[in-house]
Design a protein around this motif. Structure first.
Motif, PDB file in Angstrom:
ATOM      1  N   GLY A 167      -3.352   6.184  -6.870  1.00 23.74           N
ATOM      2  CA  GLY A 167      -3.002   6.829  -5.599  1.00 23.74           C
ATOM      3  C   GLY A 167      -2.638   5.826  -4.527  1.00 23.74           C
ATOM      4  N   ASP A 168      -3.407   4.743  -4.444  1.00 23.90           N
ATOM      5  CA  ASP A 168      -3.096   3.688  -3.448  1.00 23.90           C
ATOM      6  C   ASP A 168      -1.736   3.067  -3.729  1.00 23.90           C
ATOM      7  N   TRP A 169      -1.464   2.850  -5.009  1.00 24.62           N
ATOM      8  CA  TRP A 169      -0.179   2.242  -5.394  1.00 24.62           C
ATOM      9  C   TRP A 169       0.987   3.161  -5.002  1.00 24.62           C
ATOM     10  N   VAL A 170       0.844   4.480  -5.275  1.00 24.00           N
ATOM     11  CA  VAL A 170       1.907   5.433  -4.943  1.00 24.00           C
ATOM     12  C   VAL A 170       2.151   5.480  -3.439  1.00 24.00           C
ATOM     13  N   ILE A 171       1.077   5.537  -2.653  1.00 23.10           N
ATOM     14  CA  ILE A 171       1.230   5.586  -1.187  1.00 23.10           C
ATOM     15  C   ILE A 171       1.972   4.358  -0.684  1.00 23.10           C
ATOM     16  N   ASN A 172       1.587   3.189  -1.195  1.00 24.69           N
ATOM     17  CA  ASN A 172       2.237   1.957  -0.735  1.00 24.69           C
ATOM     18  C   ASN A 172       3.718   1.940  -1.120  1.00 24.69           C
ATOM     19  N   GLN A 173       4.037   2.400  -2.366  1.00 23.08           N
ATOM     20  CA  GLN A 173       5.426   2.404  -2.821  1.00 23.08           C
ATOM     21  C   GLN A 173       6.263   3.419  -2.029  1.00 23.08           C
ATOM     22  N   VAL A 174       5.692   4.583  -1.718  1.00 26.70           N
ATOM     23  CA  VAL A 174       6.415   5.597  -0.943  1.00 26.70           C
ATOM     24  C   VAL A 174       6.665   5.116   0.478  1.00 26.70           C
ATOM     25  N   CYS A 175       5.658   4.491   1.085  1.00 24.37           N
ATOM     26  CA  CYS A 175       5.832   3.950   2.444  1.00 24.37           C
ATOM     27  C   CYS A 175       6.916   2.877   2.454  1.00 24.37           C
ATOM     28  N   LYS A 176       6.926   2.063   1.424  1.00 27.15           N
ATOM     29  CA  LYS A 176       7.948   1.021   1.307  1.00 27.15           C
ATOM     30  C   LYS A 176       9.338   1.651   1.196  1.00 27.15           C
ATOM     31  N   LEU A 177       9.441   2.715   0.377  1.00 26.96           N
ATOM     32  CA  LEU A 177      10.723   3.400   0.193  1.00 26.96           C
ATOM     33  C   LEU A 177      11.183   4.065   1.492  1.00 26.96           C
ATOM     34  N   LEU A 178      10.264   4.706   2.201  1.00 28.31           N
ATOM     35  CA  LEU A 178      10.615   5.330   3.485  1.00 28.31           C
ATOM     36  C   LEU A 178      11.096   4.287   4.492  1.00 28.31           C
ATOM     37  N   HIS A 179      10.477   3.120   4.428  1.00 24.63           N
ATOM     38  CA  HIS A 179      10.885   2.032   5.321  1.00 24.63           C
ATOM     39  C   HIS A 179      12.328   1.600   5.001  1.00 24.63           C
ATOM     40  N   GLN A 180      12.615   1.487   3.676  1.00 28.17           N
ATOM     41  CA  GLN A 180      13.953   1.032   3.258  1.00 28.17           C
ATOM     42  C   GLN A 180      15.041   2.026   3.676  1.00 28.17           C
ATOM     43  N   VAL A 181      14.814   3.323   3.441  1.00 29.18           N
ATOM     44  CA  VAL A 181      15.858   4.300   3.816  1.00 29.18           C
ATOM     45  C   VAL A 181      15.919   4.461   5.333  1.00 29.18           C
ATOM     46  N   GLY A 182      14.810   4.223   5.990  1.00 26.27           N
ATOM     47  CA  GLY A 182      14.815   4.281   7.464  1.00 26.27           C
ATOM     48  C   GLY A 182      15.659   3.170   8.050  1.00 26.27           C
ATOM     49  N   GLN A 240      -9.809  10.510  -4.357  1.00 27.60           N
ATOM     50  CA  GLN A 240      -9.195   9.590  -3.398  1.00 27.60           C
ATOM     51  C   GLN A 240      -9.442  10.022  -1.962  1.00 27.60           C
ATOM     52  N   ILE A 241      -9.323  11.315  -1.682  1.00 34.90           N
ATOM     53  CA  ILE A 241      -9.408  11.757  -0.288  1.00 34.90           C
ATOM     54  C   ILE A 241     -10.840  11.708   0.246  1.00 34.90           C
ATOM     55  N   VAL A 242     -11.842  11.794  -0.663  1.00 37.99           N
ATOM     56  CA  VAL A 242     -13.233  11.717  -0.199  1.00 37.99           C
ATOM     57  C   VAL A 242     -13.774  10.296  -0.249  1.00 37.99           C
ATOM     58  N   GLU A 271      -8.564   4.481   6.013  1.00 34.93           N
ATOM     59  CA  GLU A 271      -8.279   3.100   6.413  1.00 34.93           C
ATOM     60  C   GLU A 271      -7.114   2.530   5.617  1.00 34.93           C
ATOM     61  N   LYS A 272      -7.102   2.756   4.286  1.00 33.17           N
ATOM     62  CA  LYS A 272      -6.025   2.222   3.444  1.00 33.17           C
ATOM     63  C   LYS A 272      -4.700   2.951   3.699  1.00 33.17           C
ATOM     64  N   LEU A 273      -4.772   4.266   3.962  1.00 32.31           N
ATOM     65  CA  LEU A 273      -3.558   5.028   4.262  1.00 32.31           C
ATOM     66  C   LEU A 273      -2.885   4.513   5.529  1.00 32.31           C
ATOM     67  N   GLU A 302     -16.037  20.327   3.375  1.00 31.15           N
ATOM     68  CA  GLU A 302     -16.331  19.831   4.724  1.00 31.15           C
ATOM     69  C   GLU A 302     -15.785  18.422   4.922  1.00 31.15           C
ATOM     70  N   GLN A 303     -15.961  17.571   3.907  1.00 32.05           N
ATOM     71  CA  GLN A 303     -15.469  16.199   4.001  1.00 32.05           C
ATOM     72  C   GLN A 303     -13.943  16.184   4.051  1.00 32.05           C
ATOM     73  N   VAL A 304     -13.314  16.998   3.187  1.00 32.94           N
ATOM     74  CA  VAL A 304     -11.849  17.067   3.155  1.00 32.94           C
ATOM     75  C   VAL A 304     -11.314  17.597   4.473  1.00 32.94           C
ATOM     76  N   LYS A 305     -11.949  18.633   5.012  1.00 30.43           N
ATOM     77  CA  LYS A 305     -11.519  19.212   6.293  1.00 30.43           C
ATOM     78  C   LYS A 305     -11.594  18.178   7.409  1.00 30.43           C
ATOM     79  N   HIS A 306     -12.698  17.419   7.420  1.00 34.20           N
ATOM     80  CA  HIS A 306     -12.883  16.390   8.456  1.00 34.20           C
ATOM     81  C   HIS A 306     -11.776  15.337   8.378  1.00 34.20           C
ATOM     82  N   THR A 307     -11.443  14.897   7.165  1.00 34.20           N
ATOM     83  CA  THR A 307     -10.386  13.882   6.987  1.00 34.20           C
ATOM     84  C   THR A 307      -9.025  14.427   7.386  1.00 34.20           C
TER      85      THR A 307
END
Length: 849
Positions: A664-679, A695-697, A703-705, A733-738
């Motif tokens: 999940g961390d790898w996918v988020i980083n790769q997607v953010c990188k891709l969004l940066h490139q097309v931006g 991952q979400i709990v 912090e990593k996101l 409850e934890q998911v809602k808070h996040t």
């Protein structure tokens, strides 16, 4: 002691010493009557340690002389000590002695005869056929006679040294500062040397009768003793040498050593003479040594361990009180006892040969090494001991000191610990830990022969519910009955073990070299294990029934370890549990291949984020036939070892561990990188990423996101976070808070596969949701003319999205009719092969342009 050299009787001694030999025979007869020995003899010892008798008495009759070597006889200890007693196992200790056997001797007493240089020149020996007395009481008498006998032996081997003056001169010369005395019987005259007067504290030449001299001995007991010895010397000619308490003329208390010897002439006993020595200092030193020894003895007696000392013949010469209580002997019984009496067979009969082997070779398996051995008490009880044996040099002799510890209680404690460690406390069966030990050994044996073994894992179904209904005691009783019945069912070729609270393990007792034979037996044993009667019991007059599920497999020992075997059993049981109650699953070759592939994927996932084998593809989400403004990021894995692996296969495996978070961390980083490139190229788009429940709990998810978003400088709204309904309810409850926290920062959320889970509508209203995704399962059913349930659900989801003010996204749109229906109902976005398959990044960028 063997009769191998024939000698003449006493009459053959040369004429010069005949009269003294005759007198000696009279004194020897008196000594034999005194100590009540059946045989009494005096023998000379030459430089080769060969003893030759000079005079032998059998019940006061002179018998034939003989010779024998000291080694291997009861006289051997006299080479290093002045006196020796053997009252037990005499013939057993010296089995080669024909003399002992011929006269059936049961006890022995011997004294060393030393010359003026302290060297052994002869022995004085008494033998007993039936002895009931304590031989130690004759010690002083025997030593006194042995001292006197040394004169006789010197007479036999040294001519012209038999006169009274020479004897007295030698006695005085051999002892420093020792006075001499002489009493002439015919004249009643008592003569003293100057040293005697000094000891008495009297002036030289002071006249003193024997009665006056005796008065200086301390106390009536001492006076009576010296008077008896002095009178016996005059009447029987028996010599003496003993120590006495003494008080001199000045009142000083002393210890004196006085000796007396007869003097013979042609008419018989003419005078007596002897030596007189002040031994006070010796006694003071002896008292100090004795005090030290007493302290040491006290320490030894207070040890918890027995301490036993034996000589080279294996005879016990010392023991502490613990040894007596440990083996059940009295002190008088244990001293002189052969050590093999404390051993059971075969150790007892072999001990003598062990000792001989060590004496000859110096090789001993137990010297200096602690060892566990069996021991035997007086009453025959056998118990286990730890023995530590040490060799010690005592003057010129060698002794062995053994420290013995009774480990009976220790072994009982070990058995208790053993049972706690390796047995199930409820059923009494061996537990999983013991199963592991035996299986490892069995696998090792089987692998050498390329053999196979059967193994299975049985788990009781819903035992907790049974305990809740009937009580824990009833549950335990049911397990005990089940264990007994299962043990009988598999008895013989298989073994049973208890694993955990409610599981049982089974394994072949022996390897099988025939796979076909074992496969046939496997079906039979599995049927026996799952037989209904094993789980039907009568408890507290109630008929109850348990159920269980069984997973089994056959292991090829050369290709499996214990760990892999147990993992296969757990895999088989997991599959069987899906079919409970009485679920059954046999992991055949195909199943094991699937299992091994799963394990391989699980292993490769450990460092998957570092492997460069993961790739992103993107599937556009269209708002009409030609326009898309958002996409969903999908994952592809092309393994170098396994080839292409479907997300449907590896994602569930990854979710079992922390690997799903790494992905999940790898996918988020790769997607953010891709969004940066097309931006950077002027394109503004939104990409959805799937986030797992783990991952979400996770504490550091937010912090990593944020770190990835800030690193690539992208708007949070361009990253759509997709959550499944299952993820929502994992920890609502934890998911809602996040979600609420991230939503305030601009992140948006999508509910994936909506309608397939168990989410509460009230939570949907409270959560910051931006879209609902219609699962492909419902989209596929739109065109089903016979069943309109899918269309009803699709309509409801679209209407609910409108009511919540969020977008609706249809997944898996592949047919124009599906698109027309969804568009007509007001669905906002469409995703599927009708519009575009998932695209590699470069193709997706071109499509975006």
């Amino acid at each position: 002691m063997s009769k191998h050299i024939k000698r003449a009787d006493i009459g053959t001694v040369h004429d010069a010493s005949y009269s003294q030999c005759a007198n000696l025979s009279v004194q020897l007869k008196a000594l034999q009557q005194e100590i009540k020995a059946d045989y009494l003899f005096i023998a000379s010892v030459d430089e080769h340690k060969l003893a030759t008798t000079q005079l032998v008495l059998n019940n006061s009759h002179i018998v034939e002389n003989f010779s024998y070597p000291l080694k291997g006889s009861p006289c051997e200890p006299l080479l290093t000590q002045k006196v020796c007693f053997i009252t037990h196992n005499l013939q057993l200790s010296y089995p080669k002695s024909k003399l002992l056997q011929n006269i059936d001797a049961s006890a022995y007493i011997g004294a060393a005869i030393l010359n003026e240089d302290g060297l052994l020149t002869g022995v004085l020996v008494g033998l007993y056929v039936n002895n009931s007395q304590s031989l130690e009481q004759h010690k002083s008498t025997l030593l006194s006679f042995a001292n006197y006998a040394s004169v006789y032996l010197q007479t036999c081997f040294l001519d012209n040294k038999s006169t009274n003056q020479a004897l007295l001169f030698n006695a005085v010369e051999s002892m420093a500062k020792i006075g001499t005395w002489e009493y002439k019987i015919s004249t009643d005259e008592l003569l003293y040397s100057p040293e005697v007067y000094k000891i008495y504290g009297l002036a030289s030449n002071t006249k003193m009768t024997s009665a006056q001299a005796i008065e200086h001995y301390a106390g009536e007991t001492e006076q009576a003793r010296i008077r008896y010895l002095f009178e016996r010397l005059q009447t029987l000619g028996l010599p003496y040498c003993e120590d006495f308490k003494f008080i001199d003329a000045q009142g000083q208390k002393k210890w004196v050593r006085t000796s007396g010897h007869p003097v013979f002439n042609n008419d018989g006993l003419s005078a007596v003479q002897g030596a007189f020595e002040d031994v006070t200092l010796e006694y003071e030193l002896k008292a100090k040594v004795e005090n030290k020894n007493n302290r040491l003895e006290t320490i030894l007696d207070n040890l918890n361990d027995a301490v036993i000392t034996i000589n080279q013949k294996g005879v016990i010469v010392h023991c502490n009180k613990t040894a007596l209580s440990m083996f059940g002997y009295k002190h008088t019984e244990m001293l002189g006892l052969c050590i093999n009496n404390l051993m059971p067979e075969p150790y007892a009969s072999k001990h003598h040969s062990y000792m001989q082997h060590y004496e000859q070779t110096g090789e001993g398996k137990i010297i200096g090494v602690g060892r566990q051995l069996p021991a035997q008490k007086k009453d025959g009880t056998i118990f286990q001991i730890e023995l530590s044996l040490t060799k010690a040099q005592n003057d010129a002799s060698i002794e062995y000191i053994g420290v013995v510890r009774d480990i009976s209680e220790k072994l009982k404690a070990q058995d208790t610990i053993y049972n706690l460690a390796y047995s199930d406390p409820i059923t009494g069966l061996k537990n999983r830990r013991w199963f592991e030990r035996e299986c490892r050994s069995l696998l090792q044996i089987a692998s050498l022969n390329n053999s196979y073994i059967y193994a299975s894992l049985l788990d009781m179904d819903k035992l907790a519910q049974f305990n809740f209904k009937y009580g824990i005691e009833a549950g335990n009783e049911a397990l005990i009955h089940t264990a007994k019945k299962l043990s009988l069912a598999v008895e013989g070729e298989y073994k049973i073990y208890k694993s955990g609270v409610d599981s049982f393990l089974f394994v072949s007792a022996y390897p099988n070299s025939s796979l076909l034979d074992l496969e046939q037996k496997q079906k039979q044993i599995d049927s026996k294990i799952l037989a209904l009667e094993n789980y039907t019991h009568k408890i507290s007059d109630l008929d109850v029934m348990l159920t269980a599920s069984l997973g089994s497999t056959i292991i090829e020992a050369s290709k499996d370890s214990y760990e892999s075997m147990f993992n296969k059993l757990e895999y088989s049981l997991k599959q069987a549990k899906k079919l409970a109650p009485f679920g059954y699953y046999f992991a055949d070759l195909d199943a094991l291949k699937r299992y091994e592939r799963t394990n391989k994927i699980r292993y490769l996932l450990i460092n998957i984020d570092q492997s460069e084998e993961l790739k992103l593809v993107l599937q556009p989400q269209y708002s009409n036939e030609h326009t898309f403004g958002s996409s969903e990021a999908l994952l592809r894995w092309h393994s170098e070892e396994l080839g292409i692996i479907s997300p449907a296969e590896f994602i569930p495996i990854a979710e079992e561990s922390e690997a799903i978070i790494k992905i999940g961390d790898w996918v988020i980083n790769q997607v953010c990188k891709l969004l940066h490139q097309v931006g950077q190229s002027g394109k503004n788009t939104c990409i959805a990423v799937n986030i797992s429940a783990k991952q979400i709990v996770a504490p550091d998810f937010q912090e990593k996101l944020l770190a990835s978003v800030y690193k690539w400088q992208i708007p949070p709204g361009n990253l759509m976070i997709e959550l499944t309904e299952t993820t929502l309810v994992s920890d609502i409850e934890q998911v809602k808070h996040t979600m609420l926290g991230l939503n305030k920062m601009g992140f948006r959320f999508s509910i994936d596969d909506f309608g397939t889970g168990y989410s509460s509508l009230s939570y949907l209203k409270e959560l910051p949701i931006s879209e609902l995704k219609i699962d492909k399962y419902f989209v596929d059913g739109i065109t089903d003319v016979e069943d309109n349930s899918s269309r009803t659900i699709v309509n409801m989801i679209i209407d609910m999205a409108k009511a919540l003010g969020v977008n609706s996204v249809a997944e898996g749109v592949e047919d124009p009719a599906q698109f027309d229906y969804l568009k007509q109902r007001g669905c906002n976005l469409f995703q599927g092969y009708l519009f575009s398959k998932p695209l590699p990044i470069e193709q997706w960028k071109e499509r975006l342009k």
